[in-house]
Scaffold this motif. Structure first.
Motif, PDB file in Angstrom:
ATOM      1  N   ASN A 154      54.376  46.199  52.799  1.00 34.69           N
ATOM      2  CA  ASN A 154      54.416  47.198  51.731  1.00 34.69           C
ATOM      3  C   ASN A 154      53.831  46.593  50.460  1.00 34.69           C
ATOM      4  O   ASN A 154      54.343  45.616  49.948  1.00 34.69           O
ATOM      5  CB  ASN A 154      55.846  47.653  51.460  1.00 34.69           C
ATOM      6  N   GLU A 156      52.605  48.017  46.662  1.00 41.18           N
ATOM      7  CA  GLU A 156      52.566  49.199  45.806  1.00 41.18           C
ATOM      8  C   GLU A 156      52.204  48.794  44.390  1.00 41.18           C
ATOM      9  O   GLU A 156      52.915  48.023  43.750  1.00 41.18           O
ATOM     10  CB  GLU A 156      53.917  49.919  45.815  1.00 41.18           C
ATOM     11  N   GLN A 161      48.968  52.372  47.407  1.00 39.41           N
ATOM     12  CA  GLN A 161      49.981  51.979  48.387  1.00 39.41           C
ATOM     13  C   GLN A 161      49.260  51.482  49.631  1.00 39.41           C
ATOM     14  O   GLN A 161      48.308  52.114  50.102  1.00 39.41           O
ATOM     15  CB  GLN A 161      50.886  53.156  48.746  1.00 39.41           C
TER      16      GLN A 161
END
Length: 218
Positions: A154, A156, A161
């Motif tokens: 992940n 961000e 993203q």
């Protein structure tokens, strides 16, 4: 300061180091290290943590930018911190909060990280006065003389993203990147030092990139 015998442990309330060769200063608070020993030609560290570490690099005009001695082979089973602050002269400042590193190995030409994660952070540069904030993320990777492999569970950033894995030479990669160009353009221009301006001028709205490559096919 507390220190025990091998495998030794170390506890320091405050400590500072200064490397004249590279112009680097490091200041710890609440540093604790345990399970340090030699095994198979490398240093092993079972557990380490700190409340805050500030790293500041200000190369002098006579500095060659290199450390005074090469890093030894080190394996770290677990490293946790509350705050990590990195500053390069007056051009870059980055802070990462609530970080965790697990299964790390570093040698002269290779490295491996099984898990690197953090809760939040921010960064700014001399060319980009606004603060770039980033959220919780998890990374892992490995580099040898033959191969580079990276994985992001992940990532961000403002307007971006991303998750996926990448390796070189290519064998098996997959991922997804979603971009909101209005939000991402300012810091993309900053990171590219303006080189991406002509390409970014034609990018509008939102774009999603997806890839899935296995051996000879995509």
């Amino acid at each position: 300061l507390t220190l025990s015998a091998m495998p030794w442990s170390l506890g320091v309330d405050r400590m500072m180091l200064h490397d004249d060769a590279s112009g680097t200063k490091m200041a710890w608070s609440g540093l604790a290290i345990s399970g340090v020993h030699r095994q198979g030609g490398s240093w092993q560290i079972d557990d380490a943590s700190w409340r805050r570490l500030d790293v500041q690099s200000i190369p002098s005009p006579n500095s060659d930018g290199k450390s005074s001695s090469p890093l030894p082979k080190v394996q770290i089973h677990r490293l946790a911190w509350d705050t990590l602050s990195l500053q390069w002269a007056d051009t870059l400042h980055m802070v990462i909060h609530e970080g965790l590193l697990e299964g790390a190995q570093v040698a002269r030409d290779t490295w491996q990280i099984n898990h690197l994660g953090w809760e939040s952070g921010w960064g700014t540069t001399d060319a980009f006065r606004d603060t770039l904030t980033f959220s919780e993320a998890t990374l892992s990777g490995k580099q040898t003389q033959e191969k580079l492999a990276l994985r992001a569970d992940n990532i961000e950033l403002p307007g971006l993203q991303a998750h996926g894995r990448f390796s070189w030479p290519l064998d098996s990669t997959q991922g997804n990147v979603a971009v909101n160009w209005d939000k991402a353009k300012p810091w993309l221009v900053m990171l590219s030092d303006g080189a991406l301006v002509p390409s970014l001028e034609i990018m509008e709205g939102e774009t999603v990139f997806q890839w899935n490559q296995r051996l000879e096919s995509w």
